[in-house]
Write a protein that holds these residues in place. Structure first.
Motif, mmCIF file in Angstrom:
data_model
loop_
_atom_site.group_PDB
_atom_site.id
_atom_site.type_symbol
_atom_site.label_atom_id
_atom_site.label_comp_id
_atom_site.label_asym_id
_atom_site.label_seq_id
_atom_site.Cartn_x
_atom_site.Cartn_y
_atom_site.Cartn_z
ATOM 1 N N PHE A 194 0.828 -1.205 0.000
ATOM 2 C CA PHE A 194 0.000 0.000 0.000
ATOM 3 C C PHE A 194 0.865 1.260 0.000
ATOM 4 O O PHE A 194 0.643 2.174 -0.800
ATOM 5 C CB PHE A 194 -0.944 -0.005 1.216
ATOM 6 C CG PHE A 194 -1.887 1.154 1.251
ATOM 7 C CD1 PHE A 194 -3.133 1.071 0.647
ATOM 8 C CD2 PHE A 194 -1.544 2.341 1.890
ATOM 9 C CE1 PHE A 194 -4.007 2.139 0.670
ATOM 10 C CE2 PHE A 194 -2.405 3.412 1.919
ATOM 11 C CZ PHE A 194 -3.643 3.310 1.312
ATOM 12 N N GLY A 195 1.841 1.324 0.887
ATOM 13 C CA GLY A 195 2.698 2.504 0.987
ATOM 14 C C GLY A 195 3.491 2.764 -0.281
ATOM 15 O O GLY A 195 3.708 3.916 -0.669
ATOM 16 N N GLU A 196 3.922 1.692 -0.944
ATOM 17 C CA GLU A 196 4.654 1.849 -2.203
ATOM 18 C C GLU A 196 3.746 2.430 -3.280
ATOM 19 O O GLU A 196 4.161 3.310 -4.045
ATOM 20 C CB GLU A 196 5.218 0.499 -2.657
ATOM 21 C CG GLU A 196 6.301 -0.050 -1.745
ATOM 22 C CD GLU A 196 6.690 -1.481 -2.078
ATOM 23 O OE1 GLU A 196 7.894 -1.767 -2.040
ATOM 24 O OE2 GLU A 196 5.795 -2.312 -2.362
ATOM 25 N N LEU A 197 2.512 1.942 -3.318
ATOM 26 C CA LEU A 197 1.548 2.495 -4.279
ATOM 27 C C LEU A 197 1.259 3.957 -3.965
ATOM 28 O O LEU A 197 1.210 4.799 -4.857
ATOM 29 C CB LEU A 197 0.240 1.695 -4.252
ATOM 30 C CG LEU A 197 0.261 0.362 -4.987
ATOM 31 C CD1 LEU A 197 -0.969 -0.456 -4.635
ATOM 32 C CD2 LEU A 197 0.352 0.593 -6.486
ATOM 33 N N ARG A 198 1.096 4.265 -2.699
ATOM 34 C CA ARG A 198 0.796 5.649 -2.279
ATOM 35 C C ARG A 198 1.915 6.591 -2.705
ATOM 36 O O ARG A 198 1.666 7.681 -3.218
ATOM 37 C CB ARG A 198 0.593 5.674 -0.762
ATOM 38 C CG ARG A 198 0.421 7.032 -0.144
ATOM 39 C CD ARG A 198 -0.994 7.543 -0.375
ATOM 40 N NE ARG A 198 -1.245 8.743 0.380
ATOM 41 C CZ ARG A 198 -0.892 9.972 -0.030
ATOM 42 N NH1 ARG A 198 -0.280 10.144 -1.162
ATOM 43 N NH2 ARG A 198 -1.162 11.016 0.716
ATOM 44 N N ARG A 199 3.155 6.190 -2.512
ATOM 45 C CA ARG A 199 4.296 7.029 -2.906
ATOM 46 C C ARG A 199 4.420 7.135 -4.426
ATOM 47 O O ARG A 199 4.868 8.149 -4.945
ATOM 48 C CB ARG A 199 5.592 6.486 -2.309
ATOM 49 C CG ARG A 199 5.720 6.776 -0.819
ATOM 50 C CD ARG A 199 7.087 6.372 -0.284
ATOM 51 N NE ARG A 199 7.354 4.937 -0.359
ATOM 52 C CZ ARG A 199 6.931 4.033 0.521
ATOM 53 N NH1 ARG A 199 6.217 4.415 1.560
ATOM 54 N NH2 ARG A 199 7.236 2.764 0.376
ATOM 55 N N ALA A 200 4.024 6.097 -5.139
ATOM 56 C CA ALA A 200 4.138 6.092 -6.596
ATOM 57 C C ALA A 200 3.041 6.907 -7.276
ATOM 58 O O ALA A 200 3.147 7.205 -8.464
ATOM 59 C CB ALA A 200 4.096 4.654 -7.110
ATOM 60 N N LEU A 201 2.013 7.262 -6.515
ATOM 61 C CA LEU A 201 0.873 7.995 -7.078
ATOM 62 C C LEU A 201 0.685 9.320 -6.353
ATOM 63 O O LEU A 201 -0.229 9.473 -5.537
ATOM 64 C CB LEU A 201 -0.402 7.147 -6.961
ATOM 65 C CG LEU A 201 -0.387 5.803 -7.684
ATOM 66 C CD1 LEU A 201 -1.574 4.953 -7.276
ATOM 67 C CD2 LEU A 201 -0.350 6.016 -9.187
ATOM 68 N N PRO A 202 1.539 10.305 -6.638
ATOM 69 C CA PRO A 202 1.411 11.590 -5.950
ATOM 70 C C PRO A 202 0.043 12.205 -6.221
ATOM 71 O O PRO A 202 -0.449 12.154 -7.340
ATOM 72 C CB PRO A 202 2.524 12.456 -6.541
ATOM 73 C CG PRO A 202 3.212 11.645 -7.567
ATOM 74 C CD PRO A 202 2.584 10.295 -7.629
ATOM 75 N N GLY A 203 -0.552 12.721 -5.177
ATOM 76 C CA GLY A 203 -1.848 13.370 -5.325
ATOM 77 C C GLY A 203 -3.025 12.528 -4.867
ATOM 78 O O GLY A 203 -4.118 13.041 -4.679
ATOM 79 N N ILE A 204 -2.823 11.233 -4.687
ATOM 80 C CA ILE A 204 -3.928 10.392 -4.224
ATOM 81 C C ILE A 204 -3.899 10.344 -2.698
ATOM 82 O O ILE A 204 -2.835 10.248 -2.091
ATOM 83 C CB ILE A 204 -3.868 8.969 -4.828
ATOM 84 C CG1 ILE A 204 -5.176 8.216 -4.575
ATOM 85 C CG2 ILE A 204 -2.676 8.199 -4.302
ATOM 86 C CD1 ILE A 204 -5.302 6.915 -5.341
ATOM 87 N N SER A 205 -5.064 10.435 -2.090
ATOM 88 C CA SER A 205 -5.126 10.332 -0.631
ATOM 89 C C SER A 205 -5.165 8.857 -0.235
ATOM 90 O O SER A 205 -5.508 7.988 -1.046
ATOM 91 C CB SER A 205 -6.371 11.042 -0.101
ATOM 92 O OG SER A 205 -7.542 10.337 -0.483
ATOM 93 N N GLU A 206 -4.825 8.586 1.010
ATOM 94 C CA GLU A 206 -4.874 7.200 1.486
ATOM 95 C C GLU A 206 -6.288 6.645 1.398
ATOM 96 O O GLU A 206 -6.483 5.496 1.026
ATOM 97 C CB GLU A 206 -4.356 7.113 2.924
ATOM 98 C CG GLU A 206 -2.869 7.301 3.023
ATOM 99 C CD GLU A 206 -2.329 7.041 4.414
ATOM 100 O OE1 GLU A 206 -3.028 6.400 5.229
ATOM 101 O OE2 GLU A 206 -1.199 7.473 4.674
ATOM 102 N N ARG A 207 -7.259 7.477 1.726
ATOM 103 C CA ARG A 207 -8.659 7.050 1.684
ATOM 104 C C ARG A 207 -9.084 6.656 0.273
ATOM 105 O O ARG A 207 -9.696 5.613 0.053
ATOM 106 C CB ARG A 207 -9.551 8.172 2.212
ATOM 107 C CG ARG A 207 -11.015 7.838 2.217
ATOM 108 C CD ARG A 207 -11.839 9.038 2.739
ATOM 109 N NE ARG A 207 -13.245 8.799 2.690
ATOM 110 C CZ ARG A 207 -13.998 8.926 1.596
ATOM 111 N NH1 ARG A 207 -13.453 9.307 0.466
ATOM 112 N NH2 ARG A 207 -15.290 8.679 1.633
ATOM 113 N N VAL A 208 -8.748 7.506 -0.707
ATOM 114 C CA VAL A 208 -9.125 7.221 -2.093
ATOM 115 C C VAL A 208 -8.385 5.988 -2.603
ATOM 116 O O VAL A 208 -8.977 5.134 -3.266
ATOM 117 C CB VAL A 208 -8.873 8.451 -2.994
ATOM 118 C CG1 VAL A 208 -9.008 8.101 -4.468
ATOM 119 C CG2 VAL A 208 -9.820 9.578 -2.625
#
Length: 116
Positions: free
Chosen positions: A36-50
């Motif tokens: 999850f954290g790797e995806l979050r860092r790879a997708l700037p602008g997306i919130s954790e909730r989304v």
């Protein structure tokens, strides 16, 4: 659960991967599983909730697999299913078209009501 009917294949495909983030998640997972954290860092602008919501929807649609590894703390990885890989393959020509026309697309004067 309601069964949907579609007017054409494009309508069905967009229903499965519609929205800004699902296509990007598919792209990020094409080379293998990510946390999850790797995806979050790879997708700037997306919130954790989304991101969590999109991943849940994609798992429900059968595009990706969520694997929980029994460790402390638990490690959760997301990877594409065969169905998700087949959608990624179908999206490749669209991505290539976008690459070829990116400068033109970036220069489109998007209005406030039509900006993607």
């Amino acid at each position: 659960m309601t069964k949907r009917t579609f007017t054409c294949g494009l309508d069905a495909a967009i229903a499965v991967m519609g929205g800004k983030w699902k296509g990007l998640v598919l792209f990020m997972l094409q080379d293998g599983a990510l946390r999850f954290g790797e995806l979050r860092r790879a997708l700037p602008g997306i919130s954790e909730r989304v991101l969590a919501l999109q991943l849940r929807e994609m798992e429900t649609a059968g595009l990706l697999r969520r694997e929980v590894h029994p460790e402390v703390p638990p490690r959760v990885e997301y990877s594409l299913t065969g169905f998700g890989r087949s959608l990624n393959i179908a999206l490749t020509p669209l991505g290539e078209w976008g690459e070829q026309h990116m400068t033109h697309i970036e220069n489109i004067p998007w209005g406030s009501s039509s900006k993607p």
